[in-house]
Design an enzyme around this catalytic site. Structure first.
Site, PDB file in Angstrom:
ATOM      1  N   ARG A   1       0.844  -1.197   0.000  1.00 34.93           N
ATOM      2  CA  ARG A   1       0.000   0.000   0.000  1.00 34.93           C
ATOM      3  C   ARG A   1       0.878   1.245   0.000  1.00 34.93           C
ATOM      4  O   ARG A   1       1.874   1.302   0.705  1.00 34.93           O
ATOM      5  CB  ARG A   1      -0.865  -0.057   1.245  1.00 34.93           C
ATOM      6  CG  ARG A   1      -1.759   1.109   1.480  1.00 34.93           C
ATOM      7  CD  ARG A   1      -2.647   0.893   2.695  1.00 34.93           C
ATOM      8  NE  ARG A   1      -4.017   0.543   2.344  1.00 34.93           N
ATOM      9  CZ  ARG A   1      -4.775  -0.279   3.044  1.00 34.93           C
ATOM     10  NH1 ARG A   1      -4.314  -0.862   4.126  1.00 34.93           N
ATOM     11  NH2 ARG A   1      -6.015  -0.540   2.661  1.00 34.93           N
TER      12      ARG A   1
ATOM     13  N   GLU B   1      -4.058  11.119  15.913  1.00 34.03           N
ATOM     14  CA  GLU B   1      -4.904  12.260  16.264  1.00 34.03           C
ATOM     15  C   GLU B   1      -4.576  12.779  17.669  1.00 34.03           C
ATOM     16  O   GLU B   1      -4.095  12.039  18.523  1.00 34.03           O
ATOM     17  CB  GLU B   1      -6.390  11.843  16.247  1.00 34.03           C
ATOM     18  CG  GLU B   1      -6.903  11.435  14.909  1.00 34.03           C
ATOM     19  CD  GLU B   1      -6.336  10.107  14.427  1.00 34.03           C
ATOM     20  OE1 GLU B   1      -6.106   9.216  15.264  1.00 34.03           O
ATOM     21  OE2 GLU B   1      -6.095   9.989  13.221  1.00 34.03           O
TER      22      GLU B   1
ATOM     23  N   SER C   1      -5.817   5.303   5.632  1.00 37.49           N
ATOM     24  CA  SER C   1      -5.661   4.714   4.302  1.00 37.49           C
ATOM     25  C   SER C   1      -6.920   4.530   3.460  1.00 37.49           C
ATOM     26  O   SER C   1      -6.933   4.891   2.284  1.00 37.49           O
ATOM     27  CB  SER C   1      -4.984   3.340   4.422  1.00 37.49           C
ATOM     28  OG  SER C   1      -5.793   2.469   5.181  1.00 37.49           O
TER      29      SER C   1
HETATM   30  I1  8IG Z   1      -2.765   0.949  13.339  1.00 42.13           I
HETATM   31  O1  8IG Z   1      -5.186   5.576  16.168  1.00 42.13           O
HETATM   32  C1  8IG Z   1      -3.529   2.763  13.501  1.00 42.13           C
HETATM   33  N1  8IG Z   1      -3.670   3.532  12.439  1.00 42.13           N
HETATM   34  N2  8IG Z   1      -5.412   7.857  12.213  1.00 42.13           N
HETATM   35  N3  8IG Z   1      -5.296   6.712  14.217  1.00 42.13           N
HETATM   36  C2  8IG Z   1      -5.081   6.768  12.879  1.00 42.13           C
HETATM   37  N4  8IG Z   1      -4.540   5.764  12.203  1.00 42.13           N
HETATM   38  C3  8IG Z   1      -4.210   4.671  12.889  1.00 42.13           C
HETATM   39  C4  8IG Z   1      -4.402   4.538  14.256  1.00 42.13           C
HETATM   40  C5  8IG Z   1      -4.977   5.619  14.961  1.00 42.13           C
HETATM   41  N5  8IG Z   1      -3.962   3.318  14.613  1.00 42.13           N
END
Ligand code: 8IG
Length: 274
Positions: A94, A195, A214
């Site tokens: 990816r 975040e 994604s």
């Molecule tokens: I694995 O807590 C994973 N990917 N945005 N936030 C975001 N993407 C993530 C997270 C997460 N955990």
């Protein structure tokens, strides 16, 4: 100067995908694939469980694909013969939006999958969970998404309906395999930072249940290409502020490794029903 074909605005990204699909057909000896799967963190073992791998290609050798940027992401394309006789294309490579190479490169694998003939696109990822009832290691179905990237894979005045984007038909099949599967709205942030707790509260307030980096952009491209979409998230961590401890990439990888055998077996069972 970039030499990547998708970086040239004069190049049609669907032509690049068509070229990539021809190369895949040549390299795998398989003219058409029926299903495509993108395996995100925690889902990789499904590749070994859904059928017999008949060809493995380093993705970077196929037109338009970029080298994998991340540990835990396999940079290969695999052609798998399912027990049903169907052919699956497994995308273990990816390109994330946060890599900054533009959305064309992000969705190239999806467009290529469609060009190989795939009618069903299974998008999987590792993600953060907002629902309090979820624990790390839970697989959940994506029911819909909120795209907070402020970007789109569609170019120009291309108006595309996104109703039932994550097909109710496919979600029902997944639930027939595991009736305990919960579902939620996937909220895509740009990343690569996680975040803030305030942003997680915002995502929750606007109807999000899963936070990730994604799948929404890929799903839009898959719909544009006419594929039916199944989305699955592995909740590897509770989103920031929902869990009381800071997030770490290592923790996320560990949760993925722990859950991988179980959720990969689940995904293989779902694929067998498609
Ligand atoms: I694995 O807590 C994973 N990917 N945005 N936030 C975001 N993407 C993530 C997270 C997460 N955990």
């Amino acid at each position: 100067m970039s030499t990547h074909p998708l970086d040239d605005p004069a190049v049609n990204p669907f032509d690049v995908a068509a070229t990539a699909a021809l190369e895949i057909a040549e390299r795998t000896g398989v003219d058409r694939h029926d299903i495509a799967l993108t395996l995100g963190s925690g889902w990789g073992k499904a590749a070994d469980l859904i059928g017999e791998t008949t060809a493995t290609i380093p993705a970077a050798e196929i037109t338009g694909f970029s080298k994998p940027a991340l540990e835990g992401h396999v940079g290969t394309l695999r052609s798998v013969l399912l027990p049903s006789g169907k052919r699956a294309l497994i995308i273990g490579a990816r390109t994330h939006y946060y890599e900054g190479h533009g959305v064309r490169r992000v969705v190239h694998s999806v467009r290529t999958a469609a060009a190989t003939g795939a009618k069903i696109m299974i998008l999987t990822n590792g993600a953060g969970g907002i629902k309090e009832t979820w624990t790390p290691g839970s697989p959940v179905l994506i029911s819909d998404h909120i795209n907070l990237t402020a970007d789109s894979p569609l170019e120009g005045a291309t108006f595309i309906d996104l109703t039932d984007l994550y097909a109710a038909r496919l979600r029902a099949i997944a639930r027939s395999v595991d009736p305990t599967l919960d579902e939620g709205v996937y909220t895509q942030f740009r990343g690569p930072h996680y975040e803030t707790p305030a942003e997680v509260q915002m995502a929750k307030a606007i109807g999000g249940h899963i936070v990730g980096m994604s799948t929404a952009l890929e799903a839009i491209a898959a719909r544009q290409s006419g594929m039916e979409i199944l989305g699955l998230s592995l909740i590897t961590n509770l989103a920031a502020g929902i869990q009381k401890t800071p997030l770490s990439h290592e923790e996320v990888l560990e949760a993925g490794r722990e859950a991988e055998p179980r959720i990969s077996a689940l995904l293989a069972k779902i694929v067998a029903e498609l």
